[in-house]
Write a protein that holds these residues in place. Structure first.
Motif, PDB file in Angstrom:
ATOM      1  N   SER A 127      49.484   8.772  48.408  1.00 11.21           N
ATOM      2  CA  SER A 127      48.607   9.340  49.433  1.00 11.21           C
ATOM      3  C   SER A 127      48.800  10.846  49.482  1.00 11.21           C
ATOM      4  O   SER A 127      49.932  11.336  49.422  1.00 11.21           O
ATOM      5  N   ILE A 128      47.699  11.565  49.553  1.00 10.25           N
ATOM      6  CA  ILE A 128      47.727  13.007  49.804  1.00 10.25           C
ATOM      7  C   ILE A 128      46.887  13.259  51.051  1.00 10.25           C
ATOM      8  O   ILE A 128      45.704  12.928  51.083  1.00 10.25           O
ATOM      9  N   VAL A 129      47.522  13.809  52.065  1.00  9.71           N
ATOM     10  CA  VAL A 129      46.845  14.095  53.333  1.00  9.71           C
ATOM     11  C   VAL A 129      46.838  15.599  53.551  1.00  9.71           C
ATOM     12  O   VAL A 129      47.905  16.231  53.612  1.00  9.71           O
ATOM     13  N   VAL A 141      43.807  16.544  60.482  1.00 11.64           N
ATOM     14  CA  VAL A 141      43.557  16.094  59.119  1.00 11.64           C
ATOM     15  C   VAL A 141      42.165  16.544  58.691  1.00 11.64           C
ATOM     16  O   VAL A 141      41.179  16.318  59.398  1.00 11.64           O
ATOM     17  N   VAL A 142      42.078  17.167  57.529  1.00 10.57           N
ATOM     18  CA  VAL A 142      40.784  17.587  57.003  1.00 10.57           C
ATOM     19  C   VAL A 142      40.366  16.771  55.787  1.00 10.57           C
ATOM     20  O   VAL A 142      39.186  16.730  55.426  1.00 10.57           O
ATOM     21  N   GLU A 143      41.330  16.100  55.134  1.00  8.79           N
ATOM     22  CA  GLU A 143      40.982  15.242  54.006  1.00  8.79           C
ATOM     23  C   GLU A 143      42.148  14.299  53.722  1.00  8.79           C
ATOM     24  O   GLU A 143      43.314  14.640  53.944  1.00  8.79           O
ATOM     25  N   LYS A 144      41.796  13.121  53.221  1.00  2.00           N
ATOM     26  CA  LYS A 144      42.807  12.132  52.849  1.00  2.00           C
ATOM     27  C   LYS A 144      42.329  11.414  51.587  1.00  2.00           C
ATOM     28  O   LYS A 144      41.230  10.875  51.559  1.00  2.00           O
ATOM     29  N   ALA A 197      49.049  20.174  52.217  1.00  2.00           N
ATOM     30  CA  ALA A 197      48.944  18.759  51.858  1.00  2.00           C
ATOM     31  C   ALA A 197      50.301  18.090  51.895  1.00  2.00           C
ATOM     32  O   ALA A 197      51.294  18.646  51.422  1.00  2.00           O
ATOM     33  N   GLY A 198      50.348  16.893  52.454  1.00  2.00           N
ATOM     34  CA  GLY A 198      51.532  16.051  52.381  1.00  2.00           C
ATOM     35  C   GLY A 198      51.340  15.019  51.288  1.00  2.00           C
ATOM     36  O   GLY A 198      50.244  14.468  51.136  1.00  2.00           O
ATOM     37  N   LEU A 240      52.196  11.827  57.808  1.00  2.00           N
ATOM     38  CA  LEU A 240      50.916  11.136  57.689  1.00  2.00           C
ATOM     39  C   LEU A 240      50.743  10.512  56.315  1.00  2.00           C
ATOM     40  O   LEU A 240      50.201   9.404  56.178  1.00  2.00           O
ATOM     41  N   ALA A 241      51.201  11.195  55.276  1.00  4.37           N
ATOM     42  CA  ALA A 241      51.135  10.631  53.938  1.00  4.37           C
ATOM     43  C   ALA A 241      52.035   9.406  53.828  1.00  4.37           C
ATOM     44  O   ALA A 241      51.672   8.400  53.208  1.00  4.37           O
TER      45      ALA A 241
END
Length: 239
Positions: free
Chosen positions: A61-63, A72-75, A43-44, A221-222
């Protein structure tokens, strides 16, 4: 993921905050709790701020990114008023409420969290990546875009080659690592958060470096997402 809460966010004085930092510092463990072969998702984490009519707001944000595919599997995110003032050396107290609020929404359990910010590279070894580890109960890594100068020590610039690095040594202790993630770019400042060693932190970070950015993919991405969130929520309030 069981996120544990303790009463740390109603800051009264710098002395009280420093006392808590020193208490937690004694529990830092810079050995790796997870093996590279067992890492599936990373996670970022990033936080952005803005002000409206004298009130401070923040968005976290947590990506979560798949380690193998880098997809990406979740944001998830959180947004809210920020009541803790900015104090140098105590940034975690300002950011953690938003970070933990976002983390509660995760359906996918990250194996490691990569923070846009410092970890062990901190006056008390308690940057946000380290402080957050005691709540997330996961290995954490700090990735700073600028250098936090401690005790007057400067860093040694690594050579201009992808992956080149120099350890940041202060009073004979390794606080972190300055890394050139790609040729021709400014270096970034890597440090352990907790429950992971520096070499594994470096290996993990470099695994996620792409041609798009000097930052590892989850953190980049985060960072992009927090900028989108800030713009969106500003517009939604009409301010």
């Amino acid at each position: 993921m069981d996120i544990q809460y303790i009463h740390t966010f109603t800051m009264q004085t710098k002395e009280e905050c420093r006392t808590l930092q020193q208490k937690l510092k004694a529990q830092i463990d810079l050995t790796s709790r997870v093996k590279m072969a067992h890492i599936h998702n990373c996670a970022g984490v990033d936080v952005a701020y803005w002000e409206e009519n004298g009130v401070s707001y923040g968005a976290c944000s947590i990506v979560v990114v798949d380690y193998q595919t880098k997809n990406v599997v979740e944001k998830v995110h959180s947004v809210g008023e920020v009541t803790v003032p900015y104090l140098p050396g105590f940034l975690a107290f300002r950011e953690l409420p938003l970070i933990l609020e976002a983390a509660k929404k995760l359906q996918v359990e990250p194996d490691v969290f990569l923070f846009d910010g410092n970890g062990y590279l901190h006056y008390e070894h308690m940057g946000v990546a380290t402080h957050a580890s005691f709540f997330l109960n996961k290995p954490t890594v700090g990735i700073g875009k600028s250098y936090l100068k401690i005790k007057g020590y400067d860093y040694v610039m690594p050579e201009d080659a992808a992956g080149a690095y120099e350890d940041i040594v202060i009073d004979g202790e390794v606080y972190g690592r300055v890394v050139r993630t790609a040729k021709g770019v400014k270096p970034i400042f890597l440090s352990c958060g907790n429950y992971i060693d520096l070499d594994m932190s470096y290996q993990l970070m470099m695994h996620f470096i792409s041609k798009e950015s000097k930052l590892p993919i989850p953190v980049r991405l985060a960072d992009l997402h927090t900028h989108e969130l800030r713009k969106r929520y500003r517009q939604s309030t009409g301010k």
